[in-house]
Motif scaffolding. Structure first.
Motif, mmCIF file in Angstrom:
data_model
loop_
_atom_site.group_PDB
_atom_site.id
_atom_site.type_symbol
_atom_site.label_atom_id
_atom_site.label_comp_id
_atom_site.label_asym_id
_atom_site.label_seq_id
_atom_site.Cartn_x
_atom_site.Cartn_y
_atom_site.Cartn_z
ATOM 1 N N MET A 1 0.771 -0.774 0.053
ATOM 2 C CA MET A 1 -0.031 0.009 0.219
ATOM 3 C C MET A 1 0.983 0.995 -0.093
ATOM 4 O O MET A 1 1.931 1.267 0.621
ATOM 5 C CB MET A 1 -0.596 0.235 0.875
ATOM 6 C CG MET A 1 -1.762 -0.877 1.257
ATOM 7 S SD MET A 1 -3.066 -1.369 2.601
ATOM 8 C CE MET A 1 -4.371 0.071 1.913
ATOM 9 N N THR A 2 0.204 2.234 -0.277
ATOM 10 C CA THR A 2 1.040 3.557 -0.878
ATOM 11 C C THR A 2 0.173 4.712 -0.228
ATOM 12 O O THR A 2 -1.250 4.804 -0.616
ATOM 13 C CB THR A 2 1.947 3.702 -1.623
ATOM 14 O OG1 THR A 2 1.402 3.591 -2.700
ATOM 15 C CG2 THR A 2 3.108 2.503 -2.308
ATOM 16 N N VAL A 3 0.502 5.618 0.348
ATOM 17 C CA VAL A 3 -0.054 6.872 0.089
ATOM 18 C C VAL A 3 0.433 8.148 -0.510
ATOM 19 O O VAL A 3 2.569 7.783 -0.734
ATOM 20 C CB VAL A 3 -0.373 7.945 1.564
ATOM 21 C CG1 VAL A 3 -1.114 6.304 2.196
ATOM 22 C CG2 VAL A 3 0.753 8.089 2.398
ATOM 23 N N ASP A 22 5.838 0.670 4.229
ATOM 24 C CA ASP A 22 6.978 -0.406 5.125
ATOM 25 C C ASP A 22 7.784 0.823 5.120
ATOM 26 O O ASP A 22 8.918 0.517 6.565
ATOM 27 C CB ASP A 22 7.040 -1.728 4.468
ATOM 28 C CG ASP A 22 8.351 -1.314 3.017
ATOM 29 O OD1 ASP A 22 8.029 -0.687 2.254
ATOM 30 O OD2 ASP A 22 9.232 -2.003 2.550
ATOM 31 N N GLN A 23 7.461 2.146 5.302
ATOM 32 C CA GLN A 23 8.543 2.589 5.262
ATOM 33 C C GLN A 23 7.968 3.870 6.625
ATOM 34 O O GLN A 23 7.095 4.115 6.690
ATOM 35 C CB GLN A 23 9.107 3.879 4.130
ATOM 36 C CG GLN A 23 9.126 3.251 2.489
ATOM 37 C CD GLN A 23 9.466 4.575 1.692
ATOM 38 O OE1 GLN A 23 8.702 4.765 1.587
ATOM 39 N NE2 GLN A 23 10.417 4.128 0.842
ATOM 40 N N THR A 24 9.235 4.552 7.360
ATOM 41 C CA THR A 24 8.539 5.492 8.016
ATOM 42 C C THR A 24 8.709 6.793 7.298
ATOM 43 O O THR A 24 9.135 7.320 6.073
ATOM 44 C CB THR A 24 9.962 6.149 8.765
ATOM 45 O OG1 THR A 24 11.524 6.542 8.517
ATOM 46 C CG2 THR A 24 9.878 5.082 9.786
ATOM 47 N N ALA A 28 10.576 7.108 3.306
ATOM 48 C CA ALA A 28 9.247 7.942 2.469
ATOM 49 C C ALA A 28 10.703 9.357 1.602
ATOM 50 O O ALA A 28 10.661 9.627 0.762
ATOM 51 C CB ALA A 28 8.260 7.948 2.450
ATOM 52 N N VAL A 29 10.071 10.153 2.650
ATOM 53 C CA VAL A 29 11.449 11.539 2.110
ATOM 54 C C VAL A 29 12.776 11.561 1.189
ATOM 55 O O VAL A 29 12.668 12.153 0.557
ATOM 56 C CB VAL A 29 10.980 12.507 3.263
ATOM 57 C CG1 VAL A 29 11.899 13.522 2.851
ATOM 58 C CG2 VAL A 29 9.805 12.911 3.477
ATOM 59 N N THR A 89 7.817 9.056 12.508
ATOM 60 C CA THR A 89 6.491 8.841 12.130
ATOM 61 C C THR A 89 6.332 7.681 11.101
ATOM 62 O O THR A 89 6.295 7.225 9.809
ATOM 63 C CB THR A 89 5.928 9.592 11.690
ATOM 64 O OG1 THR A 89 6.342 11.389 12.027
ATOM 65 C CG2 THR A 89 4.886 10.461 10.661
ATOM 66 N N GLN A 90 5.273 6.821 11.549
ATOM 67 C CA GLN A 90 4.468 5.781 10.531
ATOM 68 C C GLN A 90 3.660 5.656 8.919
ATOM 69 O O GLN A 90 2.930 6.787 10.044
ATOM 70 C CB GLN A 90 4.060 3.872 11.376
ATOM 71 C CG GLN A 90 5.377 4.534 12.831
ATOM 72 C CD GLN A 90 6.803 3.566 12.387
ATOM 73 O OE1 GLN A 90 6.254 2.823 11.306
ATOM 74 N NE2 GLN A 90 7.971 3.814 12.385
#
Length: 106
Positions: A1-3, A22-24, A28-29, A89-90
């Motif tokens: 899943m992604t946002v 699966d990233q913090t 992601a940044v 931040t999860q």
């Protein structure tokens, strides 16, 4: 899943970043091309990954843990109610569409 989140750096560069489940936020940044210092390696001990989350999405970023609260208290001259350590931040589906501003000096 992604946002998808929109990230703005200290120079005003803004771009959309895909955040994998699966990233913090920090991961992601960085994967999105922003060079975040993250001196402590994501262990909530330096605050170099401090970011601000827009008011409409701050609750979706889930509650802060005690270590994060303590560190943000130490930088209270710049931290506010919209502050998060991106390393802590999860992923949350509620963060889809959020705007994240990286703290200058990261």
């Amino acid at each position: 899943m992604t946002v998808n989140i929109t990230v703005t750096d200290e120079n005003g560069e803004t771009k959309e970043v895909t955040w994998e489940s699966d990233q913090t936020m920090l991961e992601a940044v960085i994967a999105g091309g922003f060079p975040v210092l993250a001196t402590c390696g994501g262990n909530a001990s330096c605050a170099t990954c401090h970011a601000f989350i827009d008011p409409d999405h701050i609750e979706a970023s889930l509650p802060r843990e005690e270590a994060e609260e303590d560190l943000l208290d130490m930088i209270d001259d710049v931290a506010n109610e919209y502050s998060r350590l991106s390393c802590q931040t999860q992923y949350s589906e509620g963060m889809d569409g959020a705007h994240v501003t990286l703290q200058p000096g990261m």
